[in-house]
Design a protein around this motif. Structure first.
Motif: not given
Length: 183
Positions: A7-12, A69-75, A98-103
């Motif tokens: 549930x942490x935010x992930x953006x590229x 870092x994402x695997x450990x729960x960081x956004x 989990x979900x990743x956004x490029x937007x």
């Protein structure tokens, strides 16, 4: 109980401007932002810290740090070319968590502002007034919200107009009253 890394935010995102837009929204939603992807925390799970890490990803080593870092729960807010080899690999690996956004306009891991019948303050105005209510200076609030001092002063002036008050102190008091009433 530990949070859920999914549930942490992930953006590229493609540019620093896109990253700044995302980071502002995350900061307003209560996330602590920090440049770089290395985590020095002793605990494996950092999801409860609501930490969003950001930076440019131009090589495999940086991509690995971002993924860890994402695997450990960081956004994560990674700035890189999503169409390049590293960007495609990073997107694919992050998507396994989990979900990743490029937007940069997508709302992953943020919460919407409550709707109320009272004066409608913009999210930036609310964030600045909240920080001022907490005792920060306008300069410190501007820096924390990734705004220039000039822009912060304009947003506060707009908030004073919306709230129908003359001074910043009155605006902060009116904002606190609205917040207390559930608006």
């Amino acid at each position: 109980m530990a949070g859920d890394p999914a549930h942490a935010p992930r953006y590229v995102v493609a540019s620093g401007g896109d990253a700044t837009s995302v980071l502002r929204r995350l900061a307003r939603a209560g996330w602590t932002t920090r440049e770089g992807f290395a985590l020095t925390d002793q605990a494996w799970d950092v999801s409860d810290a609501r930490l969003a890490l950001y930076g440019r990803v131009a090589e495999g080593d940086t991509a690995e740090l971002a993924l860890l870092a994402a695997a450990r729960g960081a956004g994560i807010v990674a700035i890189c070319d999503a169409g390049g080899d590293i960007g495609r690999a990073l997107l694919a690996d992050l998507a396994r968590i989990g979900p990743v956004s490029t937007d940069p306009d997508a709302d992953l891991g943020t919460t919407p502002e409550p709707d109320s019948g009272g004066p409608q303050l913009a999210p930036e105005q609310r964030a600045l007034l909240e920080r001022l209510a907490g005792g920060e200076t306008i300069a410190a609030a501007a820096a924390a919200e990734f705004l220039s001092l000039r822009t912060a002063n304009r947003r506060i002036a707009e908030a004073r107009e919306v709230l129908g008050v003359r001074t910043t102190r009155e605006a902060v008091l009116a904002y606190l009253r609205i917040r207390r009433e559930g608006g």
